[in-house]
Design a protein around this motif. Sequence first.
Motif, PDB file in Angstrom:
ATOM      1  N   GLN A  31       0.854  -1.188   0.000  1.00  0.00           N
ATOM      2  CA  GLN A  31       0.000   0.000   0.000  1.00  0.00           C
ATOM      3  C   GLN A  31       0.896   1.246   0.000  1.00  0.00           C
ATOM      4  N   SER A  32       0.691   2.116  -0.978  1.00  0.00           N
ATOM      5  CA  SER A  32       1.338   3.421  -0.992  1.00  0.00           C
ATOM      6  C   SER A  32       0.352   4.396  -0.345  1.00  0.00           C
ATOM      7  N   LEU A  33       0.607   4.755   0.899  1.00  0.00           N
ATOM      8  CA  LEU A  33      -0.409   5.419   1.712  1.00  0.00           C
ATOM      9  C   LEU A  33      -0.630   6.878   1.354  1.00  0.00           C
ATOM     10  N   VAL A  34       0.348   7.536   0.715  1.00  0.00           N
ATOM     11  CA  VAL A  34       0.164   8.955   0.394  1.00  0.00           C
ATOM     12  C   VAL A  34      -0.749   9.142  -0.806  1.00  0.00           C
ATOM     13  N   GLU A  35      -1.013   8.098  -1.588  1.00  0.00           N
ATOM     14  CA  GLU A  35      -1.827   8.301  -2.801  1.00  0.00           C
ATOM     15  C   GLU A  35      -3.336   8.229  -2.544  1.00  0.00           C
ATOM     16  N   PRO A  36      -3.958   7.310  -1.897  1.00  0.00           N
ATOM     17  CA  PRO A  36      -3.440   5.976  -1.597  1.00  0.00           C
ATOM     18  C   PRO A  36      -3.709   5.041  -2.791  1.00  0.00           C
ATOM     19  N   GLN A  37      -2.846   4.024  -2.912  1.00  0.00           N
ATOM     20  CA  GLN A  37      -2.965   3.058  -4.001  1.00  0.00           C
ATOM     21  C   GLN A  37      -2.260   1.775  -3.583  1.00  0.00           C
ATOM     22  N   THR A  38      -2.715   0.677  -4.150  1.00  0.00           N
ATOM     23  CA  THR A  38      -2.096  -0.619  -3.886  1.00  0.00           C
ATOM     24  C   THR A  38      -1.389  -1.100  -5.147  1.00  0.00           C
ATOM     25  N   TYR A  39      -0.147  -1.526  -4.985  1.00  0.00           N
ATOM     26  CA  TYR A  39       0.665  -1.978  -6.119  1.00  0.00           C
ATOM     27  C   TYR A  39       1.188  -3.390  -5.872  1.00  0.00           C
ATOM     28  N   GLU A  40       1.550  -4.027  -6.975  1.00  0.00           N
ATOM     29  CA  GLU A  40       2.272  -5.288  -6.898  1.00  0.00           C
ATOM     30  C   GLU A  40       3.348  -5.282  -7.974  1.00  0.00           C
ATOM     31  N   ALA A  41       4.467  -5.926  -7.674  1.00  0.00           N
ATOM     32  CA  ALA A  41       5.580  -5.961  -8.623  1.00  0.00           C
ATOM     33  C   ALA A  41       6.312  -7.285  -8.501  1.00  0.00           C
TER      34      ALA A  41
END
Length: 221
Positions: free
Chosen positions: A111-121
Motif C-alpha cells: 500500500q502506498s499510503l500517500v496516494e493511496p494506491q495498492t501496487y504489486e511488482a
Amino acid sequence: MNKTRRLLNACLLSLLSMLAGCANGRGHPLPYDAWFLGLFSPDYMEVWIETADVTDIQGRVFRQAMSGTAAIQTPPDNRGNPKGWPKRPGIGAGKLVIGADLPRVIYVNWQSLVEPQTYEAYIEIPEEARQLMLKPERSYCNLDGKWITDYRDFLTIGLAPGGIAKVWIRGQCTAPIEVTRVVGKVDPRGPYLGRSGGRYRPLSDISKAYVEKFGVPYGSW
C-alpha cells in the motif's frame, strides 16, 4: 577415546556441510548463513507491505519473507526530502531469509499510503547481482576500524509512489550497488488483498502535513 570422538564430530560436520551444498543445488553452501531482505520508502512516502515473497534459484517460495511497515524517515517541520533516492541507502526494515538460496524473483504487494494506491511488482534479480552476492570483498569498517572479508548479503528494496521499486545489494561494510528498477502495476483488489472494503491504513499526521503542502514528487524516483 577423545581422539575418536573428535574424529567422528569432524566427519559429521563435513557431512552436514556437503548436504547443505547439495540442498542449494550449486554443490556448495552459501558463504553466509542467510541473506537479509529489507524494504524502505522515501521521506514521508509511507508504505505498508502486504507481503514480500521470495522465490530462490531452486524454485522454492518463501512467502511473507517480509511484511509490515517499511523503514522511513519523517523529520518534523517538513525538514525531510523525499525526492529521489539516497546515494547510500540503508538496509531497510526486514528479516533474514533463512534456508533460501540466492534470490531469483521477489514479489512485493504494498500500500502506498500517500496516494493511496495498492501496487504489486515482480522483481527479477539478474544473474550478475547473484554472482556479486557470492563474491568476497576486502572492506574497511568505519564503525570498528577494521578490515574484514565482506559479502553483499543484504538485498534492499526501495518502494515509492507510482509503483516504483528499486533494488540494491550491499554488505555490512561494502557500498550499495544498484541492481534493477521496476514499475509495478496497480492491484485491482485494493488494500489488504480486497478484504478491507477499500479502506487503507491511515497516513501519519507528519506525512499528511508534508504531502498537503508539497505534494508527491512523482518522476523523481
